[in-house]
Design a protein around this motif. Structure first.
Motif, PDB file in Angstrom:
ATOM      1  N   ILE A 121      -1.941  14.333   5.359  1.00  0.00           N
ATOM      2  CA  ILE A 121      -1.931  14.029   6.658  1.00  0.00           C
ATOM      3  C   ILE A 121      -3.220  13.607   7.155  1.00  0.00           C
ATOM      4  CG2 ILE A 121      -3.057  16.396   7.385  1.00  0.00           C
ATOM      5  CD1 ILE A 121       0.333  14.998   8.970  1.00  0.00           C
ATOM      6  N   ASN A 122      -4.268  13.540   6.395  1.00  0.00           N
ATOM      7  CA  ASN A 122      -5.581  13.040   6.702  1.00  0.00           C
ATOM      8  C   ASN A 122      -5.873  11.660   6.293  1.00  0.00           C
ATOM      9  OD1 ASN A 122      -6.583  15.265   8.400  1.00  0.00           O
ATOM     10  ND2 ASN A 122      -6.922  16.235   6.598  1.00  0.00           N
ATOM     11  N   ARG A 123      -4.895  10.985   5.430  1.00  0.00           N
ATOM     12  CA  ARG A 123      -5.137   9.784   5.154  1.00  0.00           C
ATOM     13  C   ARG A 123      -5.212   8.674   5.817  1.00  0.00           C
ATOM     14  NH1 ARG A 123       1.084   9.293   2.838  1.00  0.00           N
ATOM     15  NH2 ARG A 123       2.191   8.701   4.627  1.00  0.00           N
ATOM     16  N   GLY A 124      -5.779   7.621   5.524  1.00  0.00           N
ATOM     17  CA  GLY A 124      -5.854   6.454   6.512  1.00  0.00           C
ATOM     18  C   GLY A 124      -4.819   5.769   7.182  1.00  0.00           C
ATOM     19  N   GLU A 125      -4.825   5.438   8.281  1.00  0.00           N
ATOM     20  CA  GLU A 125      -3.472   4.628   8.787  1.00  0.00           C
ATOM     21  C   GLU A 125      -3.288   3.399   8.286  1.00  0.00           C
ATOM     22  OE1 GLU A 125      -1.360   5.914  10.663  1.00  0.00           O
ATOM     23  OE2 GLU A 125      -1.970   7.441  12.035  1.00  0.00           O
ATOM     24  N   ASN A 126      -2.237   3.136   8.229  1.00  0.00           N
ATOM     25  CA  ASN A 126      -1.825   1.608   7.599  1.00  0.00           C
ATOM     26  C   ASN A 126      -1.922   0.596   8.905  1.00  0.00           C
ATOM     27  OD1 ASN A 126       0.660   3.001   8.701  1.00  0.00           O
ATOM     28  ND2 ASN A 126       1.491   1.072   8.463  1.00  0.00           N
TER      29      ASN A 126
ATOM     30  N   ASN B  14     -14.374   3.622   3.598  1.00  0.00           N
ATOM     31  CA  ASN B  14     -15.591   4.236   2.546  1.00  0.00           C
ATOM     32  C   ASN B  14     -16.382   5.266   3.458  1.00  0.00           C
ATOM     33  OD1 ASN B  14     -17.407   2.797   4.285  1.00  0.00           O
ATOM     34  ND2 ASN B  14     -17.371   0.962   3.215  1.00  0.00           N
ATOM     35  N   GLN B  15     -17.118   5.841   2.787  1.00  0.00           N
ATOM     36  CA  GLN B  15     -18.046   6.950   3.214  1.00  0.00           C
ATOM     37  C   GLN B  15     -18.648   6.509   4.391  1.00  0.00           C
ATOM     38  OE1 GLN B  15     -19.882   9.036  -0.060  1.00  0.00           O
ATOM     39  NE2 GLN B  15     -18.157   9.748  -0.862  1.00  0.00           N
ATOM     40  N   ARG B  16     -19.266   5.452   4.368  1.00  0.00           N
ATOM     41  CA  ARG B  16     -20.419   5.000   5.602  1.00  0.00           C
ATOM     42  C   ARG B  16     -19.366   4.600   6.635  1.00  0.00           C
ATOM     43  NH1 ARG B  16     -22.262   2.520   0.922  1.00  0.00           N
ATOM     44  NH2 ARG B  16     -21.541   0.479   1.540  1.00  0.00           N
ATOM     45  N   GLY B  17     -18.077   4.555   6.395  1.00  0.00           N
ATOM     46  CA  GLY B  17     -17.376   4.063   7.827  1.00  0.00           C
ATOM     47  C   GLY B  17     -17.485   2.627   7.896  1.00  0.00           C
ATOM     48  N   THR B  18     -17.727   1.701   6.964  1.00  0.00           N
ATOM     49  CA  THR B  18     -18.135   0.269   7.332  1.00  0.00           C
ATOM     50  C   THR B  18     -17.109  -0.562   6.773  1.00  0.00           C
ATOM     51  OG1 THR B  18     -19.585   0.288   5.208  1.00  0.00           O
ATOM     52  CG2 THR B  18     -20.699   0.797   7.366  1.00  0.00           C
ATOM     53  N   ASN B  19     -16.292  -0.241   5.776  1.00  0.00           N
ATOM     54  CA  ASN B  19     -15.285  -1.212   5.480  1.00  0.00           C
ATOM     55  C   ASN B  19     -14.220  -0.152   4.609  1.00  0.00           C
ATOM     56  OD1 ASN B  19     -13.939  -3.631   4.560  1.00  0.00           O
ATOM     57  ND2 ASN B  19     -15.829  -4.060   3.259  1.00  0.00           N
ATOM     58  N   LEU B  20     -13.281  -0.936   4.346  1.00  0.00           N
ATOM     59  CA  LEU B  20     -12.276  -0.418   3.662  1.00  0.00           C
ATOM     60  C   LEU B  20     -12.627   0.046   2.031  1.00  0.00           C
ATOM     61  CD1 LEU B  20      -8.736  -0.185   3.678  1.00  0.00           C
ATOM     62  CD2 LEU B  20      -8.975  -2.209   2.482  1.00  0.00           C
ATOM     63  N   ASP B  21     -12.203   1.093   1.867  1.00  0.00           N
ATOM     64  CA  ASP B  21     -12.413   1.699   0.330  1.00  0.00           C
ATOM     65  C   ASP B  21     -11.453   0.998  -0.524  1.00  0.00           C
ATOM     66  OD1 ASP B  21     -14.026   2.670  -1.697  1.00  0.00           O
ATOM     67  OD2 ASP B  21     -12.803   4.730  -1.578  1.00  0.00           O
ATOM     68  N   TYR B  22     -10.114   1.477  -0.393  1.00  0.00           N
ATOM     69  CA  TYR B  22      -9.104   0.975  -0.848  1.00  0.00           C
ATOM     70  C   TYR B  22      -7.619   1.062  -0.170  1.00  0.00           C
ATOM     71  CZ  TYR B  22      -7.513   5.958  -1.360  1.00  0.00           C
ATOM     72  OH  TYR B  22      -7.170   7.222  -1.007  1.00  0.00           O
ATOM     73  N   ALA B  23      -6.791   0.340  -0.704  1.00  0.00           N
ATOM     74  CA  ALA B  23      -5.360   0.161   0.097  1.00  0.00           C
ATOM     75  C   ALA B  23      -4.435  -0.153  -0.972  1.00  0.00           C
ATOM     76  CB  ALA B  23      -5.625  -0.837   0.979  1.00  0.00           C
ATOM     77  N   ARG B  24      -3.339   0.574  -0.767  1.00  0.00           N
ATOM     78  CA  ARG B  24      -2.408   0.261  -2.129  1.00  0.00           C
ATOM     79  C   ARG B  24      -1.064   0.343  -1.355  1.00  0.00           C
ATOM     80  NH1 ARG B  24      -5.470   3.794  -5.126  1.00  0.00           N
ATOM     81  NH2 ARG B  24      -4.760   6.088  -4.559  1.00  0.00           N
ATOM     82  N   TRP B  25       0.334  -0.100  -1.520  1.00  0.00           N
ATOM     83  CA  TRP B  25       1.218   0.226  -1.026  1.00  0.00           C
ATOM     84  C   TRP B  25       2.593   0.178  -2.043  1.00  0.00           C
ATOM     85  CZ3 TRP B  25      -1.731  -3.530   1.387  1.00  0.00           C
ATOM     86  CH2 TRP B  25      -1.618  -4.916   1.124  1.00  0.00           C
TER      87      TRP B  25
ATOM     88  N   ASP C 256      -1.666  -3.250  -5.488  1.00  0.00           N
ATOM     89  CA  ASP C 256      -3.533  -2.790  -5.260  1.00  0.00           C
ATOM     90  C   ASP C 256      -4.073  -4.156  -4.539  1.00  0.00           C
ATOM     91  OD1 ASP C 256      -6.229  -2.391  -5.434  1.00  0.00           O
ATOM     92  OD2 ASP C 256      -5.884  -1.190  -7.217  1.00  0.00           O
ATOM     93  N   PHE C 257      -4.476  -3.754  -3.244  1.00  0.00           N
ATOM     94  CA  PHE C 257      -4.827  -4.805  -2.339  1.00  0.00           C
ATOM     95  C   PHE C 257      -6.352  -5.087  -2.827  1.00  0.00           C
ATOM     96  CE2 PHE C 257      -7.755  -5.604   1.286  1.00  0.00           C
ATOM     97  CZ  PHE C 257      -7.366  -6.701   1.610  1.00  0.00           C
TER      98      PHE C 257
END
Length: 488
Positions: free
Chosen positions: A382-387, A325-336, A421-422
């Motif tokens: 290239i800037n997406r979050g790491e798994n 998330n924008q504050r860097g405090t938690n996951l915003d979303y994850a999907r695979w 959708d996690f």
């Protein structure tokens, strides 16, 4: 060298309707094929069926064809630059041998086909249960042709059905280690699974888990294709790998770990520290029946997309997308997501798994330039979050489900792409099964070497990693320490 044939599912249906007759008489036809040349397997990919026109063949218990039919086939083969396949049916089940008449007919055709097309004659026979046998007639000397039986005939589409020549591909005997696995789907399906040659392209967080899953599903013939080395940043995501492995090829480390389990008497795990873009990696992939795409870059995904259609090899792909998330405090979303691409199925491009402009960007080398990458927009891939390892488990599990569905086909059912959708825990399966009408990739079906020759290139990053591996080797490190100077 082993030999094999690939029949796209739509052409298999066309052949079935023509060759397997209700009156139980034999019938025949011709087809065109393109070669697909791996390092250890030469395959024919059936491109087009050429059915006889009225008066071009006579059915009389046995069956024969007129010269006009053969001349028409030769003209089409020359026009399209293809090899020629001669097919006929027998009113019996199972892998078919050849009668004396069959042998004489194909021996007569072999030199004519070779002279016309430059490619060997492919002969094929189907039983009344749709089981195929096949053989190439290889020129060994002037007017001398040797019959080479194919080890497999693969029918690919919504599922994959493989016909094995038992002498070359006997079903392996599994020990009590696999008793629970075999009990899930029975020994006949396990005999198919255990004879598959499966390739994994990319042995990172997902690929290393898929490797373990395949091995423990009773698949002993696996090819690992990845040029990358283990780094410190990989240790929280690679299955079963620790600090001692840093600086070594991922493929070698994962192979060693699996072999230590001693699940098979004669495992056939091969490692290739190359990119799928390079000649060696690409050709080794063509030796496989099914491929797992466990890479996250657009260029290799594009290569595997074309490879799948051109050579009739299903590719099971998956991907993970996360964001903080924008504050860097938690996951915003994850999907695979996981899906199978290839003949009769939707392609990676239509699924949105890569963009053509990103393929060109990677080919230019700019994605390895930190200054250039720094200026890319935040929403660029290239800037997406790491798994993370837990998410890798999720996508690897979904890829294995795609694999088992493709091979086992329980109750004759198939399914297409699925996305988890996690955040809300839902699995979405509302995706198209086929490409859009203007997609160019299905037209590459069966093109074989005509497409392959345009895909192989040098890969500077892979070459760099192999140089690094040489510098990191324990022997060189010992020599360097002893003589106190660098040897490269």
């Amino acid at each position: 060298m082993k030999y094999s044939v690939v029949i796209p599912e739509n052409l298999q249906e066309q052949l079935r309707r023509h060759l397997i007759r209700r009156d139980r008489q034999e019938d025949l036809c011709f087809a065109l094929y393109n070669p697909s040349e791996g390092r250890t397997r030469y395959s024919a990919v059936i491109k087009e069926v050429i059915l006889p026109q009225p008066g071009e063949r006579q059915v009389h218990g046995n069956v024969s064809f007129n010269p006009e039919y053969y001349d028409r086939v030769c003209s089409l083969a020359l026009e399209k630059g293809c090899g020629i396949c001669f097919l006929h049916s027998h009113p019996d089940p199972g892998w078919q041998g050849m009668s004396r008449d069959d042998i004489e007919a194909e021996k007569m055709l072999a030199p004519r086909v070779k002279a016309t097309t430059g490619l060997p004659l492919l002969g094929m026979t189907t039983g009344d249960d749709e089981t195929w046998s096949a053989r190439f007639w290889i020129k060994k000397a002037p007017e001398t042709y040797e019959r080479k039986w194919c080890a497999t005939v693969r029918v690919v589409g919504k599922g994959i059905k493989i016909h094995f020549q038992e002498q070359q591909m006997p079903a392996p005997t599994l020990g009590n280690e696999f008793i629970r696995t075999v009990s899930a789907w029975g020994s006949s399906k396990q005999a198919i699974l255990s004879r598959l040659k499966v390739g994994i392209v990319g042995l990172g967080s997902v690929g290393s888990i898929v490797a373990e899953a395949l091995y423990k599903t009773g698949i002993r013939n696996i090819s690992f294709i990845d040029f990358d080395l283990v780094e410190l940043k990989n240790l929280d995501r690679l299955q079963g790998i620790g600090r001692k492995s840093i600086g070594r090829f991922k493929v070698d480390v994962i192979k060693e770990r699996l072999l230590k389990q001693k699940l098979f008497e004669r495992p056939l795990i091969e490692t290739f520290p190359y990119s799928i873009i390079e000649e060696e990696g690409f050709r080794r992939a063509l030796d496989c029946d099914i491929l797992f795409c466990c890479v996250d870059r657009p260029w290799p995904r594009y290569i595997l997309n074309v490879l799948s259609y051109a050579n009739g090899i299903p590719v099971i792909d998956g991907g993970i997308e996360t964001a903080i998330n924008q504050r860097g405090t938690n996951l915003d979303y994850a999907r695979w997501k996981a899906h199978t691409v290839g003949p009769g199925r939707i392609c990676l491009n239509c699924l949105g798994q890569y963009k053509s402009e990103d393929v060109a960007l990677e080919q230019s080398g700019l994605l390895e330039d930190p200054t250039y990458v720094k200026n890319l927009p935040k929403d660029h891939f290239i800037n997406r979050g790491e798994n993370v390892f837990t998410f890798s488990l999720g996508v690897a599990g979904m890829e294995m489900q795609q694999f088992l569905s493709l091979v086992l086909q329980p109750r004759g059912q198939y399914y297409g792409p699925k996305e988890f959708d996690f955040n809300i825990g839902n699995i979405d399966f509302d995706f198209p099964f086929h490409c859009t009408g203007n997609c160019r990739f299905p037209a590459k079906l069966g093109e074989g070497e005509k497409e392959n020759q345009h895909l192989i290139e040098s890969h500077p990053l892979a070459e760099q990693r192999r140089r690094e591996a040489k510098r990191n080797s324990p022997v060189k490190a010992l020599i360097n320490q002893f003589f106190k100077f660098n040897i490269i």
